[in-house]
Design an enzyme around this catalytic site. Sequence first.
Site, PDB file in Angstrom:
ATOM      1  N   HIS A  70      -3.292   6.136  14.519  1.00  0.00           N
ATOM      2  CA  HIS A  70      -3.143   4.936  14.709  1.00  0.00           C
ATOM      3  C   HIS A  70      -1.857   4.066  14.455  1.00  0.00           C
ATOM      4  CE1 HIS A  70      -4.626   5.380  10.984  1.00  0.00           C
ATOM      5  NE2 HIS A  70      -4.833   4.356  10.575  1.00  0.00           N
ATOM      6  N   ASN A  80       0.915  -1.243  -0.073  1.00  0.00           N
ATOM      7  CA  ASN A  80       0.026   0.046  -0.021  1.00  0.00           C
ATOM      8  C   ASN A  80       0.813   1.096   0.001  1.00  0.00           C
ATOM      9  OD1 ASN A  80      -1.548   2.135   1.046  1.00  0.00           O
ATOM     10  ND2 ASN A  80      -3.011   0.893   1.858  1.00  0.00           N
ATOM     11  N   ASP A 133      -2.043  -4.822   9.697  1.00  0.00           N
ATOM     12  CA  ASP A 133      -3.525  -4.884   9.165  1.00  0.00           C
ATOM     13  C   ASP A 133      -4.106  -3.545   9.983  1.00  0.00           C
ATOM     14  OD1 ASP A 133      -5.384  -6.181   7.564  1.00  0.00           O
ATOM     15  OD2 ASP A 133      -6.561  -6.558   9.473  1.00  0.00           O
ATOM     16  N   SER A 134      -4.950  -2.964   9.043  1.00  0.00           N
ATOM     17  CA  SER A 134      -5.632  -1.853   9.869  1.00  0.00           C
ATOM     18  C   SER A 134      -6.915  -1.385   9.030  1.00  0.00           C
ATOM     19  CB  SER A 134      -4.512  -0.331   9.333  1.00  0.00           C
ATOM     20  OG  SER A 134      -4.421  -0.611   8.070  1.00  0.00           O
TER      21      SER A 134
HETATM   22  P1  IMP Z   1      -4.888  -3.361   4.796  1.00  0.00           P
HETATM   23  O1  IMP Z   1      -4.026  -3.094   3.926  1.00  0.00           O
HETATM   24  O2  IMP Z   1      -5.857  -4.769   4.668  1.00  0.00           O
HETATM   25  O3  IMP Z   1      -4.590  -3.425   6.271  1.00  0.00           O
HETATM   26  O4  IMP Z   1      -6.177  -2.495   4.626  1.00  0.00           O
HETATM   27  C1  IMP Z   1      -6.232  -1.167   5.303  1.00  0.00           C
HETATM   28  C2  IMP Z   1      -7.268  -0.471   4.834  1.00  0.00           C
HETATM   29  O5  IMP Z   1      -7.686   0.599   5.837  1.00  0.00           O
HETATM   30  C3  IMP Z   1      -6.727   0.829   3.959  1.00  0.00           C
HETATM   31  O6  IMP Z   1      -6.827   0.255   2.308  1.00  0.00           O
HETATM   32  C4  IMP Z   1      -7.520   1.961   4.021  1.00  0.00           C
HETATM   33  O7  IMP Z   1      -8.989   1.841   3.270  1.00  0.00           O
HETATM   34  C5  IMP Z   1      -7.850   1.645   5.514  1.00  0.00           C
HETATM   35  N1  IMP Z   1      -6.734   2.764   6.259  1.00  0.00           N
HETATM   36  C6  IMP Z   1      -5.911   2.099   7.210  1.00  0.00           C
HETATM   37  N2  IMP Z   1      -5.219   3.017   7.717  1.00  0.00           N
HETATM   38  C7  IMP Z   1      -5.622   4.226   7.032  1.00  0.00           C
HETATM   39  C8  IMP Z   1      -5.113   5.566   7.040  1.00  0.00           C
HETATM   40  O8  IMP Z   1      -4.341   5.732   8.003  1.00  0.00           O
HETATM   41  N3  IMP Z   1      -5.778   6.224   6.131  1.00  0.00           N
HETATM   42  C9  IMP Z   1      -6.677   5.979   5.727  1.00  0.00           C
HETATM   43  N4  IMP Z   1      -7.371   4.962   5.345  1.00  0.00           N
HETATM   44  C10 IMP Z   1      -6.785   3.903   6.074  1.00  0.00           C
END
Ligand code: IMP
Length: 209
Positions: free
Chosen positions: A192, A11, A72-73
């Site tokens: 976060h 990402n 994971d976020s």
């Molecule tokens: P992961 O890559 O499966 O952890 O997906 C995390 C998703 O959560 C991202 O694609 C965003 O849609 C959202 N997200 C997590 N952190 C942020 C942030 O700091 N800003 C904006 N969106 C976030």
Amino acid sequence: MPEKVYLATTNPGKVREFREAAQSLALTLEPLPGLDRIPPAVEDGQTFEQNAQIKAAYYSRCIPGELLLAEDSGLAVDALNGAPGVHSARYAAVLHTGDAAQNNSGDQENNRALIAQLERLPGNKHAAKYISVLALARDGRTLATFRGEAQGELLTVPRGTQGFGYDPLFYFPALKKTFAELSLEQKRAHSHRGKAFRLFLEWYAQHRA
Ligand code: IMP
């Protein structure tokens, strides 16, 4: 402990933030080599902790003996019972199909999907939090996880051009700005991800000797 930790994320928004966070550290945060050629981990956990551990364990097997950090976020909206939650990256597709096993959607699609859900709710103040869980693993085994949260409110009209994902909708009352109106440094101080990363650095400082 090695002075190098590998990071498994493709990402670009996350990469930018981790790179900024690590720039003044003795510790090097290296992208996992060849990550874009590795089939992605199957993120089928029910919680951020589970998915972070799935990713960290999986990708750490690609770099034997080294420390690997995965994240994971996502965003959890109180009035939507915690949605989009672990489906944050693929929220538009999950809403559209009703199936959780989807590829990620684009940020704009996700934001539009979220706005549509918010507009169906009563009232116009919607509390939400961002959650980040970092998992540190070596040779397929999780050594520790670190959780950070940031509390805010959601707008239905985007504001700001920085950041990524839901940032233009995530209003942070303490600074009277959305996360998309913050510099990388400000976002790290309040986000976060910044909080989870600081917990990781504390752990690392204790265990590196
Ligand atoms: P992961 O890559 O499966 O952890 O997906 C995390 C998703 O959560 C991202 O694609 C965003 O849609 C959202 N997200 C997590 N952190 C942020 C942030 O700091 N800003 C904006 N969106 C976030």
